[in-house]
Design a protein around this motif. Structure first.
Motif, short mmCIF file in Angstrom:
data_model
loop_
_atom_site.label_atom_id
_atom_site.label_comp_id
_atom_site.label_asym_id
_atom_site.label_seq_id
_atom_site.Cartn_x
_atom_site.Cartn_y
_atom_site.Cartn_z
N PRO A 6 0.83 -1.20 0.00
CA PRO A 6 0.00 0.00 0.00
C PRO A 6 0.86 1.25 0.00
O PRO A 6 2.02 1.24 0.45
CB PRO A 6 -0.79 -0.12 1.32
CG PRO A 6 0.06 -0.97 2.18
CD PRO A 6 0.81 -1.90 1.29
N GLU A 7 0.32 2.32 -0.51
CA GLU A 7 1.02 3.60 -0.51
C GLU A 7 1.45 3.98 0.90
O GLU A 7 0.69 3.82 1.85
CB GLU A 7 0.11 4.68 -1.09
CG GLU A 7 0.75 6.04 -1.23
CD GLU A 7 -0.16 7.04 -1.95
OE1 GLU A 7 -1.25 6.63 -2.40
OE2 GLU A 7 0.24 8.21 -2.06
N GLY A 8 2.69 4.43 1.03
CA GLY A 8 3.23 4.83 2.32
C GLY A 8 3.96 3.72 3.06
O GLY A 8 4.67 3.99 4.05
N ALA A 9 3.81 2.50 2.60
CA ALA A 9 4.48 1.37 3.26
C ALA A 9 5.92 1.24 2.79
O ALA A 9 6.37 1.94 1.88
CB ALA A 9 3.70 0.09 2.96
N ILE A 10 6.64 0.31 3.43
CA ILE A 10 8.00 -0.01 3.00
C ILE A 10 7.96 -1.20 2.07
O ILE A 10 7.39 -2.25 2.39
CB ILE A 10 8.90 -0.34 4.21
CG1 ILE A 10 9.06 0.88 5.12
CG2 ILE A 10 10.28 -0.82 3.74
CD1 ILE A 10 9.84 0.60 6.39
N ALA A 11 8.57 -1.05 0.91
CA ALA A 11 8.70 -2.16 -0.04
C ALA A 11 10.09 -2.76 0.12
O ALA A 11 11.08 -2.02 0.16
CB ALA A 11 8.47 -1.69 -1.46
N PRO A 54 2.80 5.47 -5.60
CA PRO A 54 2.36 4.81 -6.84
C PRO A 54 3.36 4.96 -7.97
O PRO A 54 3.49 4.06 -8.81
CB PRO A 54 1.03 5.50 -7.14
CG PRO A 54 0.50 5.91 -5.81
CD PRO A 54 1.73 6.30 -5.01
N SER A 55 4.10 6.06 -7.98
CA SER A 55 5.10 6.28 -9.03
C SER A 55 6.30 5.33 -8.90
O SER A 55 7.13 5.26 -9.81
CB SER A 55 5.59 7.73 -9.00
OG SER A 55 6.16 8.03 -7.74
N LEU A 63 7.01 -4.42 -8.85
CA LEU A 63 6.44 -3.79 -7.65
C LEU A 63 5.20 -3.02 -8.04
O LEU A 63 5.21 -2.25 -8.99
CB LEU A 63 7.46 -2.84 -7.01
CG LEU A 63 6.96 -1.98 -5.85
CD1 LEU A 63 6.60 -2.86 -4.65
CD2 LEU A 63 7.99 -0.93 -5.47
N GLN A 64 4.13 -3.24 -7.27
CA GLN A 64 2.90 -2.48 -7.45
C GLN A 64 2.59 -1.76 -6.14
O GLN A 64 2.47 -2.41 -5.10
CB GLN A 64 1.73 -3.41 -7.82
CG GLN A 64 1.88 -4.08 -9.16
CD GLN A 64 0.74 -5.05 -9.46
OE1 GLN A 64 0.07 -5.51 -8.55
NE2 GLN A 64 0.56 -5.36 -10.73
#
Lengths: 112, 110
Positions: free
Chosen positions: B14-19, B81-82, B106-107
């Motif tokens: 989700p947006e704001g999370a760590i990937a 998202p970018s 990655l999405q």
């Protein structure tokens, strides 16, 4: 100014034809590469040149022949094109072998 | 065993999370490690490189290298998202060139 440029961007051709892709870099790098990226996005090195000398020649058909007229240019000529040659071909350059590589925009080759 | 291995994904965060993106390599003699990002239809672009064990930070990106365990990872903080793209790990495998992994898609979900 574009650092690594390739022409053409798109290439559609018939099986059996011969075609060339050109690459130029204005970064002053000594090493240039050709990569093939297939439909599964796997980026596989084909050739590398260092100071106009062929360094790596991976297991590619001898229908593929690279030519480096000078350090700034590395062209790829393909004879007798086959359906399996359809892919995106990327040119890249770096200061030296194993340094950071900078990629061109790619040439999407479609063989019909 | 492939020289450079990555999970193909997609990795969805989700947006704001760590990937967290991981890469393992087979050549213990490898010295140079790179992370590239590739947007769909575009060419790979360098995000960062790392040569020494430990962490290296650049903005929202952190590369982590563990030569003993032969893995290198990329953390993306505050994912946007970018950031949605394919991330390619590249390793100097001693063949006088870089070997690329197959990439992790990655999405980042808004």
């Amino acid at each position: 100014d574009t650092a690594v440029s390739q022409t053409p961007k798109y290439l559609v051709t018939q099986m059996g034809n011969d075609k060339s892709i050109k690459c130029e870099q204005n970064l002053g790098h000594d090493t240039m590469y050709w990569y093939k990226q297939d439909s599964k996005k796997f980026l596989k090195i084909m050739f590398s040149y260092n100071n106009k000398e062929l360094i790596i020649n991976e297991t590619v058909p001898n229908r593929f022949s690279p030519k480096s007229p000078d350090k700034a240019h590395l062209n790829l000529h393909i004879n007798s094109l086959e359906l399996g040659d359809s892919a995106v071909y990327f040119c890249a350059s770096s200061e030296d072998l194993t340094d950071t590589q900078y990629f061109g925009p790619g040439t999407r080759l479609t063989v019909l | 065993q492939k020289e450079v291995e990555q999970n193909s994904g997609p990795l969805s965060v989700p947006e704001g999370a760590i990937a967290s993106l991981n890469c393992t390599y087979s050549d213990r003699g490898s010295q140079s490690f790179f992370w590239y990002r590739q947007y769909s239809g575009k060419s790979p672009e360098l995000i960062m490189f790392i040569y020494s064990n430990g962490d290296k930070e650049d903005g929202r990106f952190t590369a982590q290298l563990n030569k003993a365990s032969q893995y290198v990872s990329l953390l993306i903080r505050d994912s946007q998202p970018s950031d949605s793209a394919t991330y390619l790990c590249a390793v100097d495998t001693g063949r006088r060139a870089l070997t690329f992994g197959s990439g992790t898609r990655l999405q980042v979900q808004p």
